[in-house]
Design a protein around this motif. Structure first.
Motif, PDB file in Angstrom:
ATOM      1  N   LEU B 196      42.747   5.739  41.595  1.00  0.00           N
ATOM      2  CA  LEU B 196      43.027   7.160  41.808  1.00  0.00           C
ATOM      3  C   LEU B 196      44.037   7.421  42.930  1.00  0.00           C
ATOM      4  CD1 LEU B 196      42.241   9.600  40.251  1.00  0.00           C
ATOM      5  CD2 LEU B 196      40.472  10.095  41.930  1.00  0.00           C
ATOM      6  N   PRO B 197      43.890   6.765  44.101  1.00  0.00           N
ATOM      7  CA  PRO B 197      44.869   7.032  45.165  1.00  0.00           C
ATOM      8  C   PRO B 197      46.301   6.708  44.726  1.00  0.00           C
ATOM      9  CG  PRO B 197      43.033   5.755  46.011  1.00  0.00           C
ATOM     10  CD  PRO B 197      42.858   5.806  44.534  1.00  0.00           C
ATOM     11  N   ASN B 198      46.430   5.783  43.777  1.00  0.00           N
ATOM     12  CA  ASN B 198      47.774   5.404  43.358  1.00  0.00           C
ATOM     13  C   ASN B 198      48.343   6.293  42.267  1.00  0.00           C
ATOM     14  OD1 ASN B 198      48.667   2.917  44.822  1.00  0.00           O
ATOM     15  ND2 ASN B 198      46.638   2.259  44.166  1.00  0.00           N
ATOM     16  N   VAL B 199      47.453   6.907  41.459  1.00  0.00           N
ATOM     17  CA  VAL B 199      47.981   7.740  40.372  1.00  0.00           C
ATOM     18  C   VAL B 199      47.913   9.230  40.698  1.00  0.00           C
ATOM     19  CG1 VAL B 199      47.464   6.044  38.594  1.00  0.00           C
ATOM     20  CG2 VAL B 199      45.795   7.809  39.107  1.00  0.00           C
ATOM     21  N   GLN B 200      47.237   9.601  41.801  1.00  0.00           N
ATOM     22  CA  GLN B 200      47.027  11.034  42.009  1.00  0.00           C
ATOM     23  C   GLN B 200      48.335  11.790  42.248  1.00  0.00           C
ATOM     24  OE1 GLN B 200      44.297  11.267  45.261  1.00  0.00           O
ATOM     25  NE2 GLN B 200      45.844  10.976  46.831  1.00  0.00           N
ATOM     26  N   ASP B 201      49.292  11.151  42.912  1.00  0.00           N
ATOM     27  CA  ASP B 201      50.568  11.828  43.128  1.00  0.00           C
ATOM     28  C   ASP B 201      51.254  12.129  41.806  1.00  0.00           C
ATOM     29  OD1 ASP B 201      50.358  11.989  45.792  1.00  0.00           O
ATOM     30  OD2 ASP B 201      51.592  10.239  46.246  1.00  0.00           O
ATOM     31  N   SER B 202      51.317  11.088  40.932  1.00  0.00           N
ATOM     32  CA  SER B 202      52.045  11.339  39.700  1.00  0.00           C
ATOM     33  C   SER B 202      51.281  12.320  38.814  1.00  0.00           C
ATOM     34  CB  SER B 202      52.391  10.042  38.963  1.00  0.00           C
ATOM     35  OG  SER B 202      51.277   9.265  38.768  1.00  0.00           O
ATOM     36  N   LEU B 203      49.950  12.317  38.885  1.00  0.00           N
ATOM     37  CA  LEU B 203      49.196  13.299  38.101  1.00  0.00           C
ATOM     38  C   LEU B 203      49.442  14.714  38.626  1.00  0.00           C
ATOM     39  CD1 LEU B 203      45.773  11.614  37.328  1.00  0.00           C
ATOM     40  CD2 LEU B 203      47.683  12.056  35.801  1.00  0.00           C
ATOM     41  N   ALA B 204      49.496  14.878  39.945  1.00  0.00           N
ATOM     42  CA  ALA B 204      49.718  16.204  40.515  1.00  0.00           C
ATOM     43  C   ALA B 204      51.090  16.734  40.122  1.00  0.00           C
ATOM     44  CB  ALA B 204      49.580  16.148  42.036  1.00  0.00           C
ATOM     45  N   VAL B 205      52.115  15.863  40.233  1.00  0.00           N
ATOM     46  CA  VAL B 205      53.467  16.263  39.840  1.00  0.00           C
ATOM     47  C   VAL B 205      53.466  16.622  38.353  1.00  0.00           C
ATOM     48  CG1 VAL B 205      55.788  15.391  39.452  1.00  0.00           C
ATOM     49  CG2 VAL B 205      54.643  14.951  41.618  1.00  0.00           C
ATOM     50  N   GLN B 206      52.758  15.786  37.578  1.00  0.00           N
ATOM     51  CA  GLN B 206      52.683  16.022  36.142  1.00  0.00           C
ATOM     52  C   GLN B 206      52.032  17.372  35.854  1.00  0.00           C
ATOM     53  OE1 GLN B 206      54.251  14.275  34.126  1.00  0.00           O
ATOM     54  NE2 GLN B 206      53.635  15.642  32.490  1.00  0.00           N
ATOM     55  N   GLY B 207      50.988  17.691  36.600  1.00  0.00           N
ATOM     56  CA  GLY B 207      50.302  18.963  36.397  1.00  0.00           C
ATOM     57  C   GLY B 207      51.247  20.133  36.616  1.00  0.00           C
ATOM     58  N   ALA B 208      52.060  20.061  37.664  1.00  0.00           N
ATOM     59  CA  ALA B 208      53.005  21.144  37.944  1.00  0.00           C
ATOM     60  C   ALA B 208      54.001  21.283  36.804  1.00  0.00           C
ATOM     61  CB  ALA B 208      53.735  20.873  39.253  1.00  0.00           C
ATOM     62  N   MET B 209      54.451  20.138  36.270  1.00  0.00           N
ATOM     63  CA  MET B 209      55.388  20.180  35.145  1.00  0.00           C
ATOM     64  C   MET B 209      54.729  20.777  33.917  1.00  0.00           C
ATOM     65  SD  MET B 209      58.132  19.611  36.113  1.00  0.00           S
ATOM     66  CE  MET B 209      58.963  20.270  34.701  1.00  0.00           C
ATOM     67  N   GLN B 210      53.480  20.334  33.650  1.00  0.00           N
ATOM     68  CA  GLN B 210      52.750  20.860  32.497  1.00  0.00           C
ATOM     69  C   GLN B 210      52.674  22.379  32.576  1.00  0.00           C
ATOM     70  OE1 GLN B 210      51.402  19.511  29.811  1.00  0.00           O
ATOM     71  NE2 GLN B 210      51.908  17.412  30.284  1.00  0.00           N
ATOM     72  N   TRP B 211      52.431  22.879  33.791  1.00  0.00           N
ATOM     73  CA  TRP B 211      52.289  24.323  33.967  1.00  0.00           C
ATOM     74  C   TRP B 211      53.548  25.032  33.487  1.00  0.00           C
ATOM     75  CZ3 TRP B 211      54.586  28.246  36.905  1.00  0.00           C
ATOM     76  CH2 TRP B 211      53.859  29.427  37.007  1.00  0.00           C
ATOM     77  N   GLU B 281      58.127   8.797  39.793  1.00  0.00           N
ATOM     78  CA  GLU B 281      59.167   8.966  38.792  1.00  0.00           C
ATOM     79  C   GLU B 281      58.665  10.004  37.809  1.00  0.00           C
ATOM     80  OE1 GLU B 281      61.384   6.019  35.869  1.00  0.00           O
ATOM     81  OE2 GLU B 281      61.204   5.367  37.949  1.00  0.00           O
ATOM     82  N   ARG B 282      59.385  11.116  37.712  1.00  0.00           N
ATOM     83  CA  ARG B 282      58.810  12.171  36.887  1.00  0.00           C
ATOM     84  C   ARG B 282      59.538  12.275  35.559  1.00  0.00           C
ATOM     85  NH1 ARG B 282      60.631  16.621  35.173  1.00  0.00           N
ATOM     86  NH2 ARG B 282      61.816  18.215  36.259  1.00  0.00           N
ATOM     87  N   ASN B 283      58.748  12.449  34.525  1.00  0.00           N
ATOM     88  CA  ASN B 283      59.335  12.602  33.196  1.00  0.00           C
ATOM     89  C   ASN B 283      59.806  14.024  33.037  1.00  0.00           C
ATOM     90  OD1 ASN B 283      57.707  10.240  33.007  1.00  0.00           O
ATOM     91  ND2 ASN B 283      58.061  10.380  30.824  1.00  0.00           N
ATOM     92  N   ARG B 284      60.973  14.167  32.457  1.00  0.00           N
ATOM     93  CA  ARG B 284      61.341  15.502  32.017  1.00  0.00           C
ATOM     94  C   ARG B 284      60.509  15.777  30.786  1.00  0.00           C
ATOM     95  NH1 ARG B 284      64.901  18.221  34.413  1.00  0.00           N
ATOM     96  NH2 ARG B 284      65.842  17.127  36.136  1.00  0.00           N
ATOM     97  N   ARG B 285      60.815  16.839  30.101  1.00  0.00           N
ATOM     98  CA  ARG B 285      59.968  17.211  28.977  1.00  0.00           C
ATOM     99  C   ARG B 285      59.631  15.979  28.141  1.00  0.00           C
ATOM    100  NH1 ARG B 285      61.386  22.453  25.553  1.00  0.00           N
ATOM    101  NH2 ARG B 285      62.343  22.932  27.527  1.00  0.00           N
ATOM    102  N   VAL B 286      58.366  15.739  27.941  1.00  0.00           N
ATOM    103  CA  VAL B 286      57.946  14.576  27.180  1.00  0.00           C
ATOM    104  C   VAL B 286      58.371  14.752  25.733  1.00  0.00           C
ATOM    105  CG1 VAL B 286      55.986  13.152  26.573  1.00  0.00           C
ATOM    106  CG2 VAL B 286      55.937  14.519  28.631  1.00  0.00           C
ATOM    107  N   PRO B 287      58.933  13.698  25.135  1.00  0.00           N
ATOM    108  CA  PRO B 287      59.290  13.822  23.726  1.00  0.00           C
ATOM    109  C   PRO B 287      58.061  14.243  22.933  1.00  0.00           C
ATOM    110  CG  PRO B 287      60.094  11.767  24.624  1.00  0.00           C
ATOM    111  CD  PRO B 287      59.241  12.406  25.683  1.00  0.00           C
ATOM    112  N   GLY B 288      58.232  15.220  22.107  1.00  0.00           N
ATOM    113  CA  GLY B 288      57.117  15.643  21.269  1.00  0.00           C
ATOM    114  C   GLY B 288      56.330  16.792  21.874  1.00  0.00           C
ATOM    115  N   ALA B 289      56.505  17.028  23.161  1.00  0.00           N
ATOM    116  CA  ALA B 289      55.743  18.116  23.772  1.00  0.00           C
ATOM    117  C   ALA B 289      56.622  19.341  23.941  1.00  0.00           C
ATOM    118  CB  ALA B 289      55.200  17.693  25.124  1.00  0.00           C
TER     119      ALA B 289
END
Lengths: 316, 289, 599
Positions: B196-211, B281-289
């Motif tokens: 969790l400590p290693n993935v929480q940053d990318s999940l948080a960034v991902q959450g903001a993008m999802q929003w 490393e943040r993904n731009r719009r995920v293909p398919g989403a």
């Protein structure tokens, strides 16, 4: 090689079956079915029963899925609730129209994206890259319906170059549709190219920094030779599978862009079908889109497989 | 040391604001959020009030952004037009992140057949363009803001499964996870302490993008007439409404477009800066989403 | 001497960025057929120096001063287009990592032919013929088949040979070699060096060879220079530099290398090299130098002639004799056995989505026992199964057959195959230290949290005592208490490996498994880690299995050595005995291939 090919094709088939299951049962699990939705709240029990019998909804779900999927394979997509006509008939022409739009988009958009991506990647952070990447990021950020509306505002309302809204019918001859798809295709290209060119740019930047490109320069190869023999082939290889994945976006974008331009394709039909709550028609279109996506991806996968020696030949 | 380390909010904020694009994005997003909160207090007129005598008026002191084809005040409608979409996006993001990251991390941790089967399903569902997936449900459930939340939460969770799994897989094979396994820690303790400590940053960034993606989805659906229903004002709906009159009353079209675009661009700038600050490393719009 | 007598002439070369120098004021000359070696640890600037000889700068670097001349004409300051005929034609590079230096989507033959196309007048058929000749020259089997292969289809050794063939294609007058044998097995390494020595004598090419491995340079070069922090600190004829090193750094470097001829541990160099951004104003080695004087901190010494042809950049400018490695070592007496491995075999099944492929045996019927406090060395080339044996003992690789028995606390327990099925006390008894501490320490935890994990898990130590216990453990690995609150990224590679060792000892293990734990470390740091493991194993009566590909390293630490070849133990014996009187032919060849620095 043959084993890898078979595995990919097998996986694509598995995916198609899963899509069919999801599309069918997603609606099956929802409250209300085609009959209750169409007939509305006031329907009597006898009317519902008659409707169920007519559509075969009184059968067990698994049996209905098998007949539905079997009919689909034979080209019988069922009967539209609102239009009271075979879905295959309604969908056929519009599928052609959507494929024309997607075709025009890909034929112009993909080469354009590859070219711009390589140009931007060869001089990262240079003025050309800044311009290309800036526009691309804008295109990727702003939603399709805004880009489409802006296209109409600029090219139709202000400049008057092309008609903003398509007025021809869905059975119009192919060349008419090609003409009608200029602005919708331009909108799709604007966004599609942005996605692909960003990937290509990143890939070119990475390859430019690789040991083998440095080695080629140290071998005495000229810049032109380094770019065409060493950078471009290796940078475009990963782009092929990206193009396949971007098709998923293209198909989704088609729904919105067709609505913006009133283009008589499958996407707008889907929007209309939702508005009419025509469940069998929505199901059929969703399945069709899913299958098209799986096939294009399979195609891209196979092309990548054939072109990439690392995937093609077995490691010793 | 157990569990996730709290996100170092002040440090991250500092790093975001240290970048020019991050500052611009942060200011835009904050401005939008405060307008959304304060809009009912500051909107000068009732956004649903139709005035047959004041149709298609150009901007004036009475109507700063002019009026639309039903004589409604465009300024008030623009101020209020993001609220419903933002609310739906926020709730749907919470759902998407919750089930998506739980399933993704679990699939990566368990691995083997379970992982393969889960991912095949997610893959297949992502082959259906998100908009058709949503339309499938809207057709069955009818379009309402309440129905959109779970539907978008489910559809957009699919790409979260992907990203959470990839982020986790990145670490599952690392020696420090292997080391924890042979020390004898349980699977859950490893997930909480090592992963969790290693993935929480990318999940948080991902959450903001999802929003921001879900916000776009809601607006697109409203544009198509399947999202936020009148009389609640919404930018997507306003743009659809003003398209037919763009020659005569461009102001009715321009303002909601500016509002939506600026919010999304601001969000992208801020998240980009955030991703750089945390090294994700943040993904731009995920293909398919 | 006239200018033309020198093939390559480097004068006062400075390469760097905005506010730092990577190569600082380096000068040397090389005549035809001469071979010049440059030694130095990672970060000493030697690779940057090598690339600048071809006019190539890494991004962010540029030539700040000085000159590089090939046959009298300048290389620096020329455009890429102007250097097209020089690069590959007059001066060619054999890259450090051939696996990434070949274009992955072109066949080997085509890439060698490209060099011919650029630098010879041969027509197409003659080029194809010449490619085969070149591949044959570098002793690659079946040239026609190899030419048709893609890079990923060749082994590391084969690729390195192909890279040599590609470099030779343009018939260069100067060959640059960047760590030519790193990452290769010792047998492959020896064959490649023979090939290069042979080429040099036949083709009369000049060579510049860069390596951290003095053994490699000893085999290839006539003269060597030692680099430290971007500057040459000693230069001279090979024999003179190795036998009578003048600079304290060279002396320390030489004594940090484990040697077959002498038992006992090599001696480490304390401290670490200075950061390029913050070089000391005086001698760069002064902070680590045992012989430092006040004056060393004031001015940077120039290279001065100390002996015939032998230059040293040290204020003392003494040619001393190399310090003798300490031989004193207590003879190990056998105690009760702690762990027994019986006819262990491990195979791996390849798993596809649909198909399950037949398992391939990696470890084949291996048996040995380990006594309390004993250090057993497992030595073998890559693919010999040495790491797999460790993984099986740790419960990470599931054996196909065989049994591992742990004899702690007066009872013998057979261990379950999977680590997850073992009891906590069994897991505690066996601790594994990984090759790369960067990967084995969670980058998101402070050092204290990392060391606390085993304490909390096995010892149920109250939280109030954790800090004191962790500090004690760190002291045992010679790290200060301040380290406790740092993150792994704030430590050097050697310090991180010490933390990993401390964490392993925190579990109070009976058996310590060390998997190539010094491979990712510089040679001077390696010696310190070896000493640490040996001392701690003795002190705590912990048995250790020490896996390495380097026989000399294993020799320096192990009481007994087992030699592995293709998954089987071919010879197991007392370490001294095994090195002095090897019985198995493979062991003999392994000992024969260890590169020794002539005394």
């Amino acid at each position: 090689m043959a084993a890898v090919l078979l595995e990919r094709i097998g996986l694509a088939l598995v995916t198609m079956v899963i899509i069919a299951v999801v599309v069918f049962f997603a609606l099956d699990l929802m409250p209300g079915d085609a009959c209750s939705v169409t007939l509305g709240r006031g329907a009597s029990d006898s009317m519902l029963a008659a409707c169920h019998a007519r559509l075969g909804l009184d059968q067990p779900p698994l049996w209905r899925f098998i007949t539905w999927a079997g009919d689909f394979l034979r080209g019988d997509l069922g009967i539209s609730m609102q239009r009271e006509r075979p879905i295959a008939e309604i969908v056929g022409w519009r599928l052609r129209n959507t494929l024309i739009l997607a075709g025009v988009t890909s034929v112009i958009g993909i080469p354009l994206a590859l070219g711009l991506g390589v140009l931007a990647g060869l001089n990262p952070e240079g003025p050309l890259d800044m311009a290309i990447s800036g526009v691309a990021i804008f295109a990727m950020t702003v939603p399709e319906f805004i880009s489409g509306t802006l296209m109409i505002l600029v090219f139709s309302v202000i400049l008057g170059w092309a008609a903003g809204v398509v007025t021809i019918g869905y059975k119009a001859p192919a060349f008419e549709l090609v003409k009608a798809s200029i602005l919708p295709a331009a909108t799709l290209i604007f966004i599609l190219a942005a996605h692909i060119l960003r990937m290509v740019r990143a890939s070119v930047v990475e390859v430019m920094q690789s040991d083998f490109v440095q080695m080629a320069r140290l071998k005495g190869a000229s810049r032109r030779r380094v770019i065409w023999h060493h950078v471009v082939p290796n940078a475009l290889l990963p782009a092929i599978s990206i193009i396949g994945l971007t098709m998923a976006w293209l198909l989704g974008g088609v729904v919105i862009v067709e609505s913006v331009f009133n283009f008589p394709g499958l996407g707008r039909l889907a929007v209309d079908a939702v508005a009419d709550q025509d469940l069998p028609l929505v199901q059929a279109i969703a399945l069709l889109f899913g299958l098209i996506y799986v096939l294009t991806n399979l195609g891209a996968d196979l092309v990548a497989l054939i072109l990439n020696p690392r995937l093609r030949t077995r490691r010793q | 040391m157990r569990g996730a380390r709290p996100l170092a909010v002040p440090q991250v904020l500092h790093d975001v604001l240290a970048q020019r694009s991050g500052r611009i994005g942060f200011v835009i997003v904050c401005l939008h959020l405060s307008v959304a909160v304060a809009a009912p207090m500051i909107a000068p007129q009732d956004p649903a009030h139709q005035d047959a005598a004041a149709m298609l008026q150009s901007p004036s002191l009475a109507h700063w952004f002019g009026t639309d084809r039903l004589g409604r005040d465009v300024f008030s409608r623009t101020l209020l037009g993001g609220r419903e979409a933002m609310l739906i996006a926020t709730l749907a993001t919470v759902i998407a992140m919750a089930w998506g990251s739980a399933l993704g991390i679990l699939a990566a941790l368990i691995g083997g057949r379970t992982d393969a089967i889960v991912m095949r399903f997610v893959d297949a569902m992502m082959s259906i363009p998100w908009i058709l997936m949503v339309m499938l449900f809207v057709a069955a459930l009818g379009s309402s803001s309440v129905a959109l939340v779970p539907v978008l939460g489910f559809s957009y969770g699919l790409s979260v499964v992907y990203l959470a799994r990839a982020a986790t897989l990145d670490f599952v094979t690392r020696d420090f996870v292997v080391a924890a396994q042979i020390r004898g820690h349980s699977r859950w303790s490893i997930a909480a302490t090592e992963l969790l400590p290693n993935v929480q940053d990318s999940l948080a960034v991902q959450g903001a993008m999802q929003w921001s993606w879900i916000l776009l989805a809601v607006s697109s659906l409203s544009f198509l007439g399947m999202g936020v229903a009148p009389p609640t004002p919404d930018w997507g709906q306003m743009i659809a409404d003003a398209r037919g009159i763009m020659q005569r009353a461009p102001w009715a079209l321009i303002w909601p477009m500016l509002a939506l675009s600026s919010l999304v661009i601001g969000m992208n700038l801020a998240v980009d800066a955030w991703a750089r600050a945390t090294g994700v490393e943040r993904n731009r719009r995920v293909p398919g989403a | 001497m006239t200018l033309s007598a020198h093939k390559l002439e480097v004068a006062n070369l400075q390469v760097g960025g905005a506010d730092f120098l990577v190569v600082d004021n380096v000068s040397f000359t090389i005549g035809q057929g001469e071979s010049f070696g440059i030694a130095g640890e990672s970060g000493s600037g030697k690779s940057t120096l090598l690339l600048s000889l071809m006019g190539m700068m890494r991004p962010g670097l540029k030539a700040i001063g000085g000159s590089v001349r090939l046959n009298g004409s300048s290389i620096l300051g020329q455009s890429d287009a102007a250097l097209v005929f020089v690069r590959g034609g007059k001066i060619a590079l054999i890259p450090q990592n051939p696996a990434t230096a070949f274009n992955p989507s072109l066949r080997i033959g085509a890439q060698i032919a490209e060099a011919l196309l650029l630098h010879s007048a041969l027509h197409q058929q003659a080029r194809a013929k010449r490619v085969f000749d070149l591949l044959e020259m570098v002793l690659l089997p079946e040239p026609a088949v190899t030419a048709g292969r893609f890079p990923h289809e060749l082994s590391g050794g084969q690729l390195q040979r192909a890279a040599i063939a590609m470099a030779l294609a343009g018939e260069p007058e100067v060959l640059l070699l960047d760590e030519p044998t790193t990452g290769l097995d010792v047998t492959t390494q020896a064959a490649l060096l023979d090939l290069l020595v042979d080429l040099r004598h036949r083709a009369k090419v000049s060579m510049v060879c860069v390596s951290h491995d003095l053994g490699v340079l000893a085999r290839l070069c006539d003269r060597i220079a030692v680099m430290y922090a971007g500057a040459v600190i000693e230069e001279g004829p090979l024999v003179s530099v190795l036998a009578r090193p003048g600079h304290p750094y060279t002396q320390a470097l030489l004594s940090s290398i484990p040697r077959l001829a002498s038992a006992g541990l090599p001696s480490p160099i304390e401290g670490s090299p200075p950061s390029l951004f913050d070089l000391p104003s005086g001698c760069c080695f002064a902070p680590r130098c045992a012989l430092v004087q006040d004056a060393c901190h004031d001015q940077r010494p120039d290279l001065k002639l100390a002996d015939k042809d032998h230059k040293i950049a040290c204020l003392r400018t003494l040619i001393a004799t190399a310090p003798v490695v300490d031989h004193s070592d207590t003879i190990f007496t056998k105690a009760a056995p702690i762990i027994a491995v019986q006819s262990l075999s491990v195979g791996f099944a390849k798993q596809g989505f649909f198909v399950r492929k037949a398992p391939k045996s990696v470890v084949d019927a291996v048996s040995f026992t380990l006594a309390k406090g004993e250090v057993l060395g497992l030595v073998g080339e890559s693919g010999s199964g040495k790491s797999t044996i460790l993984r099986a003992i740790a419960g990470l690789a599931v054996p196909t057959t065989g049994q591992i028995t742990l004899m702690s606390q007066n009872s013998a327990e057979n261990l379950a195959a999977r680590g997850t099925d073992r009891r906590l006390s069994q897991l505690r008894s066996i601790q594994l230290i990984f090759q790369n501490p960067d990967a084995s320490l969670n980058p998101r935890h402070r050092i204290i949290d990392l060391i606390a994990q085993p304490l909390l898990l096995y010892g149920r130590v109250p939280r109030s005592q954790i800090r004191a216990m962790a500090a004690n453990l760190l002291a045992e690995v010679r790290l200060g208490e301040a380290t406790l609150d740092l993150m792994p990224a704030q430590l050097s590679g050697g310090e991180r490996q010490r933390v990993a060792i401390a964490r392993a000892f925190a579990a109070k293990p009976d058996v310590l498994l060390c998997d190539e734990i010094t491979t990712s470390l510089d040679v001077s740091v390696q010696a310190a880690v070896l000493a640490l493991i040996r001392d701690l194993a003795r002190k705590h009566d912990v048995a250790a299995i020490f896996v390495s590909h380097d026989l000399a390293v294993v020799r320096s630490i192990a009481d007994r050595i087992a030699v592995l070849h293709n998954g089987r133990v071919v010879e197991i014996n007392d370490a001294q005995e095994l090195c002095a009187r090897p019985v198995d032919p493979y062991t003999k060849s392994l000992i024969g291939f260890v590169l020794e620095i002539p005394a």
